[in-house]
Motif scaffolding. Structure first.
Motif, mmCIF file in Angstrom:
data_model
loop_
_atom_site.group_PDB
_atom_site.id
_atom_site.type_symbol
_atom_site.label_atom_id
_atom_site.label_comp_id
_atom_site.label_asym_id
_atom_site.label_seq_id
_atom_site.Cartn_x
_atom_site.Cartn_y
_atom_site.Cartn_z
ATOM 1 N N ALA A 86 0.823 -1.207 0.000
ATOM 2 C CA ALA A 86 0.000 0.000 0.000
ATOM 3 C C ALA A 86 0.859 1.259 0.000
ATOM 4 C CB ALA A 86 -0.942 -0.010 1.205
ATOM 5 N N LEU A 87 1.933 1.261 0.801
ATOM 6 C CA LEU A 87 2.821 2.420 0.842
ATOM 7 C C LEU A 87 3.485 2.662 -0.506
ATOM 8 C CD1 LEU A 87 4.540 1.766 4.296
ATOM 9 C CD2 LEU A 87 2.902 3.577 3.785
ATOM 10 N N LEU A 88 3.977 1.592 -1.115
ATOM 11 C CA LEU A 88 4.675 1.740 -2.394
ATOM 12 C C LEU A 88 3.720 2.145 -3.510
ATOM 13 C CD1 LEU A 88 7.248 -1.184 -2.235
ATOM 14 C CD2 LEU A 88 7.760 1.247 -2.450
ATOM 15 N N VAL A 89 2.510 1.602 -3.504
ATOM 16 C CA VAL A 89 1.529 1.981 -4.530
ATOM 17 C C VAL A 89 1.220 3.470 -4.420
ATOM 18 C CG1 VAL A 89 -0.895 1.744 -5.206
ATOM 19 C CG2 VAL A 89 0.495 -0.289 -4.839
ATOM 20 N N ARG A 90 1.040 3.959 -3.198
ATOM 21 C CA ARG A 90 0.736 5.383 -3.011
ATOM 22 C C ARG A 90 1.895 6.251 -3.500
ATOM 23 N NH1 ARG A 90 -0.230 5.499 2.422
ATOM 24 N NH2 ARG A 90 -2.352 4.781 2.024
ATOM 25 N N GLU A 91 3.119 5.878 -3.153
ATOM 26 C CA GLU A 91 4.275 6.671 -3.557
ATOM 27 C C GLU A 91 4.504 6.599 -5.063
ATOM 28 O OE1 GLU A 91 7.653 5.592 -1.267
ATOM 29 O OE2 GLU A 91 6.724 6.120 0.657
ATOM 30 N N GLU A 92 4.307 5.400 -5.620
ATOM 31 C CA GLU A 92 4.528 5.247 -7.059
ATOM 32 C C GLU A 92 3.490 6.040 -7.851
ATOM 33 O OE1 GLU A 92 6.802 3.692 -10.287
ATOM 34 O OE2 GLU A 92 7.132 4.009 -8.148
ATOM 35 N N ARG A 93 2.255 6.070 -7.374
ATOM 36 C CA ARG A 93 1.220 6.848 -8.046
ATOM 37 C C ARG A 93 1.594 8.348 -8.048
ATOM 38 N NH1 ARG A 93 -4.000 5.650 -9.016
ATOM 39 N NH2 ARG A 93 -3.962 3.897 -7.560
ATOM 40 N N THR A 94 2.082 8.837 -6.906
ATOM 41 C CA THR A 94 2.495 10.243 -6.826
ATOM 42 C C THR A 94 3.632 10.529 -7.794
ATOM 43 O OG1 THR A 94 1.831 10.332 -4.502
ATOM 44 C CG2 THR A 94 3.351 12.022 -5.264
ATOM 45 N N ARG A 95 4.604 9.605 -7.873
ATOM 46 C CA ARG A 95 5.743 9.819 -8.762
ATOM 47 C C ARG A 95 5.328 9.825 -10.226
ATOM 48 N NH1 ARG A 95 8.571 7.648 -12.362
ATOM 49 N NH2 ARG A 95 7.327 5.746 -12.289
ATOM 50 N N VAL A 96 4.464 8.848 -10.588
ATOM 51 C CA VAL A 96 4.052 8.738 -11.990
ATOM 52 C C VAL A 96 3.302 10.000 -12.433
ATOM 53 C CG1 VAL A 96 2.528 7.490 -13.581
ATOM 54 C CG2 VAL A 96 4.012 6.233 -12.024
ATOM 55 N N LYS A 97 2.417 10.491 -11.579
ATOM 56 C CA LYS A 97 1.658 11.673 -11.942
ATOM 57 C C LYS A 97 2.550 12.900 -12.115
ATOM 58 C CE LYS A 97 -2.817 10.456 -9.920
ATOM 59 N NZ LYS A 97 -3.837 10.812 -8.897
ATOM 60 N N ALA A 98 3.662 12.950 -11.366
ATOM 61 C CA ALA A 98 4.544 14.119 -11.424
ATOM 62 C C ALA A 98 5.673 13.966 -12.428
ATOM 63 C CB ALA A 98 5.121 14.397 -10.036
ATOM 64 N N ASP A 99 5.826 12.797 -13.019
ATOM 65 C CA ASP A 99 6.953 12.523 -13.907
ATOM 66 C C ASP A 99 6.696 13.143 -15.288
ATOM 67 O OD1 ASP A 99 9.127 11.568 -15.240
ATOM 68 O OD2 ASP A 99 8.843 9.457 -14.666
ATOM 69 N N THR A 100 7.460 14.175 -15.641
ATOM 70 C CA THR A 100 7.283 14.855 -16.935
ATOM 71 C C THR A 100 8.106 14.222 -18.046
ATOM 72 O OG1 THR A 100 9.051 16.406 -16.345
ATOM 73 C CG2 THR A 100 6.779 17.043 -15.795
ATOM 74 N N SER A 101 8.890 13.176 -17.678
ATOM 75 C CA SER A 101 9.748 12.569 -18.690
ATOM 76 C C SER A 101 9.048 11.464 -19.468
ATOM 77 C CB SER A 101 11.009 12.009 -18.024
ATOM 78 O OG SER A 101 10.678 10.942 -17.145
ATOM 79 N N VAL A 102 7.787 11.151 -19.139
ATOM 80 C CA VAL A 102 7.067 10.091 -19.830
ATOM 81 C C VAL A 102 5.911 10.694 -20.600
ATOM 82 C CG1 VAL A 102 7.666 8.382 -18.087
ATOM 83 C CG2 VAL A 102 5.550 9.682 -17.855
ATOM 84 N N THR A 103 5.457 9.962 -21.617
ATOM 85 C CA THR A 103 4.319 10.427 -22.411
ATOM 86 C C THR A 103 3.031 10.192 -21.657
ATOM 87 O OG1 THR A 103 3.981 8.306 -23.497
ATOM 88 C CG2 THR A 103 5.592 9.818 -24.504
ATOM 89 N N ASP A 104 1.956 10.813 -22.105
ATOM 90 C CA ASP A 104 0.650 10.607 -21.476
ATOM 91 C C ASP A 104 0.219 9.156 -21.564
ATOM 92 O OD1 ASP A 104 0.536 13.245 -20.823
ATOM 93 O OD2 ASP A 104 -0.750 13.820 -22.514
ATOM 94 N N ALA A 105 0.507 8.513 -22.687
ATOM 95 C CA ALA A 105 0.128 7.106 -22.863
ATOM 96 C C ALA A 105 0.876 6.226 -21.871
ATOM 97 C CB ALA A 105 0.400 6.655 -24.290
ATOM 98 N N GLN A 106 2.179 6.489 -21.695
ATOM 99 C CA GLN A 106 2.954 5.704 -20.739
ATOM 100 C C GLN A 106 2.438 5.926 -19.311
ATOM 101 O OE1 GLN A 106 6.773 7.336 -21.838
ATOM 102 N NE2 GLN A 106 7.411 5.432 -22.831
ATOM 103 N N ARG A 107 2.115 7.188 -19.022
ATOM 104 C CA ARG A 107 1.605 7.504 -17.683
ATOM 105 C C ARG A 107 0.281 6.777 -17.429
ATOM 106 N NH1 ARG A 107 1.611 12.432 -18.255
ATOM 107 N NH2 ARG A 107 3.594 12.886 -17.241
ATOM 108 N N ASP A 108 -0.610 6.796 -18.404
ATOM 109 C CA ASP A 108 -1.902 6.126 -18.248
ATOM 110 C C ASP A 108 -1.727 4.624 -18.036
ATOM 111 O OD1 ASP A 108 -3.198 8.513 -18.508
ATOM 112 O OD2 ASP A 108 -3.703 8.249 -20.625
ATOM 113 N N THR A 109 -0.781 4.038 -18.773
ATOM 114 C CA THR A 109 -0.537 2.597 -18.637
ATOM 115 C C THR A 109 -0.079 2.259 -17.227
ATOM 116 O OG1 THR A 109 0.025 2.372 -20.975
ATOM 117 C CG2 THR A 109 0.810 0.650 -19.485
ATOM 118 N N GLU A 110 0.874 3.036 -16.715
ATOM 119 C CA GLU A 110 1.374 2.754 -15.364
ATOM 120 C C GLU A 110 0.287 2.975 -14.316
ATOM 121 O OE1 GLU A 110 5.202 3.557 -13.928
ATOM 122 O OE2 GLU A 110 6.035 4.103 -15.864
ATOM 123 N N LEU A 111 -0.506 4.017 -14.494
ATOM 124 C CA LEU A 111 -1.565 4.279 -13.527
ATOM 125 C C LEU A 111 -2.608 3.176 -13.529
ATOM 126 C CD1 LEU A 111 -2.067 8.146 -13.905
ATOM 127 C CD2 LEU A 111 -1.035 6.925 -11.979
#
Length: 707
Positions: free
Chosen positions: A56-81
């Motif tokens: 649960a802790l890692l999922v929460r942190e990873e979600r925050t990182r993915v949303k703030a990561d400007t180095s990935v495309t929108d499609a990549q971000r959506d896939t990870e989310l």
């Protein structure tokens, strides 16, 4: 390389470092595998809370990182989310099965040390820089407190105002010096063995004085066995393992013993399901004493109360002020809850007990349990340590003096019997219903075989065969490997190898969800029996009055509730996901409302502390893995005040592993009988029922193959 967002706080969200170079898998596959492991644990009835919280802790942190990561495309971000959402969904579904996990999803919840350690391991496995190891505090262990610790304002006022908070050594007693012939001996193992190997007929209860009259509220009366404990406390005895069989009135004995010993303020640590009932019992038996119940952070408690009731689940928030509040007595209800000394609840209870003894040399310490032995004689350790009879690895001063006074050492023939008696004399009180409450009607357990529908039976039998085949294949592979290494040919069945294979299967069931393991199999059987068990409970209610229905899993309780509701049968439910107020209202409805004829109970949430003697029939829809849990459930009905014979109906799925498990549960009942009741019946192995079930399946298959 992207820099991780840095966050700090005491709730388990630790600082992140930079990503290390990692493989193509990354953290998401690690989380996916971990959440499947958590799901498997929950399906078989075991909660891996540390791994659940780490994911649960890692999922929460990873979600925050993915949303703030400007180095990935929108499609990549959506896939990870989306992948993170899938993992979060499994967490939520698992928590729905085991509601105790919901609290671990809160953002403000404190992460356990085990969860943080697993989190760091998963970060490394996923190619991330792990969170830094927490610095070890330099303060003494008893002073270390989590950020969740609270000191309610009323408590602070009481601690400033009350003179009883100063240490009181006025009641200390001196014992004459005794020759230390036992110095250097390892004594804990012989002490435990003295109970496991007790001679049939040996006394299992301390000497108790004849009862003297007690001043009781109008209309109340103590039975003689209860009055003896109260009289012993009045005469100065201060430590008790009150191990009377369930239903013999341990709560009343504890409250009146505290009154006789003037052990106020008194701390009562109890399961959450019975803390409201403890407050009611205080008002009933000692109405002149004020009582306060701690809920959550304790904003509403009365710091000046004579009796403080707290449940295990919130003890971690209050252990700081409780340990220094000046309690002169402590009662631990359902004391087998602290049998695991590594658990946080056990450590808190033991710490508080030690701090009380530091301030009050002879406090009243009482451990209450009708089932002190759950799986093994070793379960005694934590209870004895709470009472001050032993320290971590050696007897305490009082017990050591008593052992020295025997004049023997562990090599002497009579040492074990003398040592056992020395422990009993410290305060073990064990009475059986048959000995002290002959007016309580008899209790019997009746197995009721039920036929599952044909398709379900075939499916379960197929799963059993697949499990058995896997065990046989593992056994054959081990035999072949041994032959290849040493040219040794195994003739007949190697029973030690059978047990190793069974242990390996159980260990693999912890790590993998592939294939049908014994836990998932038993749960499937429980779901398949649910409607049949509920139907039988409905028939009993129509013909014999109120019925208590016990199940282990939420889906079984849900199925039973749906069937009763569809038939218009009035029922109440007692479950672990209810607030104490809702739970108590449902219990009151079952007890007092003639239209509520069935109560659907969780084995874990309602199997202890409740008084449901308004019923005389119990339906056990699912089998427990321990005889103790089964006994606790039945004794919610079979207790003082019961006026009718009590029957517990165990619903057994015919032609399945259910019958074998029932036999094993019954066999394990012998351990407690020998250790506490000096029974001469044969003691079954104390190994887990799960292991014995697999051993039986494999042995039977190998025997059939040979014939």
């Amino acid at each position: 390389m992207a820099q991780r967002a840095r966050r700090s706080g005491g709730s388990g969200t630790a600082q992140r470092g930079k990503r290390r170079p990692r493989d193509n898998d990354g953290i998401l596959p690690v989380l996916a595998k971990a959440v499947r492991d958590v799901e498997t644990h929950a399906q078989r009835g075991r909660i891996d809370a540390a791994k659940f919280q780490a994911v649960a802790l890692l999922v929460r942190e990873e979600r925050t990182r993915v949303k703030a990561d400007t180095s990935v495309t929108d499609a990549q971000r959506d896939t990870e989310l989306r992948r993170l959402d899938g993992i979060a969904t499994i967490l939520a579904q698992t928590a729905a099965r085991e509601p105790s996990l919901f609290s671990l999803l809160d953002e403000d919840v404190e992460a356990s040390d085990s969860a943080l350690k697993l989190k760091r391991e998963m970060q490394v496995a996923g190619g991330l820089a792990p969170d830094p190891e927490p610095e070890r505090p330099r303060t003494p262990p008893t002073e270390v407190r989590s950020e969740r610790q609270v000191v309610p304002q009323s408590v602070a006022a009481a601690q400033l105002a009350n003179p009883f908070l100063a240490p009181d050594f006025g009641d200390a007693t001196q014992r004459r010096p005794v020759e230390r012939r036992l110095a250097g001996w390892e004594l804990i193992t012989p002490l435990l063995s003295s109970f496991e190997n007790a001679v049939p007929g040996a006394r299992s209860c301390m000497h108790l004085p004849e009862p003297t009259p007690s001043r009781l509220p109008s209309g109340l009366e103590l039975m003689p066995h209860q009055a003896r404990v109260v009289t012993a406390a009045a005469h100065g005895h201060r430590t008790y393992l009150l191990a009377d069989e369930p239903g013999l009135g341990k709560t009343a004995q504890a409250l009146l013993a505290a009154q006789a010993a003037n052990a106020y303020p008194l701390l009562c640590v109890v399961p959450s399901v019975v803390k409201t009932n403890w407050a009611r019992e205080v008002a009933l038996w000692t109405p002149s004493r004020s009582v306060t119940v701690i809920h959550g952070s304790g904003e509403t408690i009365d710091g000046f109360a004579d009796i403080v009731v707290v449940n295990y689940e919130v003890l971690d928030r209050h252990v700081g002020w409780i340990a220094s509040h000046g309690f002169r007595g402590m009662v631990v209800d359902e004391a087998h809850f602290i049998k695991n000394k590594k658990s946080q609840r056990s450590q808190h209870v033991l710490e508080i007990a030690d701090r009380i003894r530091q301030r009050v040399p002879r406090p009243l310490m009482m451990a209450l349990t009708g089932t002190p032995l759950i799986n093994d004689i070793d379960d005694f350790r934590a209870i004895w340590q709470f009472l001050g009879w032993i320290e971590d690895k050696k007897p305490g001063p009082q017990l050591m003096t008593a052992l020295e006074e025997t004049g023997q050492t562990p090599v002497d023939r009579g040492f074990q019997a003398a040592a056992r008696q020395a422990v009993i004399d410290l305060g073990i009180v064990r009475r059986r219903k048959v000995d002290v409450a002959s007016d309580i009607p008899a209790r019997r357990i009746a197995d009721l075989p039920v036929e599952l529908d044909l398709a379900t039976t075939r499916s379960i039998r197929t799963a059993e065969r697949e499990l058995t085949l896997r065990l046989v294949q593992r056994y054959d592979a081990a035999v072949a490997a041994r032959a290849e290494r040493s040219d040794t040919i195994v003739e007949g069945i190697d029973h030690e190898l059978v047990r190793r294979v069974a242990r390996g299967e159980l260990k693999d069931a912890d790590r993998s969800s592939s294939g049908e393991n014994v836990f998932a199999l038993v749960r499937r059987i429980g779901r398949a029996k649910a409607d049949l068990a509920a139907d039988y409970a409905a028939q009993l209610a129509r013909n014999a009055g109120k019925v208590v229905f016990f199940a282990k899993h939420i889906d079984v309780m849900d199925a039973a509730s749906e069937l009763l509701e569809s038939r218009g049968i009035g029922y109440a439910a007692v479950r672990g996901d209810q607030t104490p107020g809702v739970r108590q209202r449902n219990i009151d409805a079952f007890v007092n409302d003639p239209n509520v004829t069935i109560v659907v109970c969780s084995l874990t949430a309602a199997g202890v502390g409740l008084n449901l003697q308004v019923a005389s029939n119990v339906v056990l829809a699912e089998l427990s893995w321990t005889n103790a849990e089964q006994t606790q459930a039945i004794d919610r009905v079979h207790r003082i005040g019961q006026t009718e014979p009590v029957t517990a109906w165990r619903i057994i799925a015919a032609q399945t592993i259910d019958a074998k498990i029932a036999e094993l549960i019954d066999a394990k009942a012998g351990l407690a009988a020998r250790a506490l009741d000096s029974s001469d019946e044969e003691i079954a192995s104390s190994a887990d029922v799960q292991l014995e079930a697999l051993v039986g399946m494999l042995t039977e298959a190998l025997t059939d193959r040979q014939t």
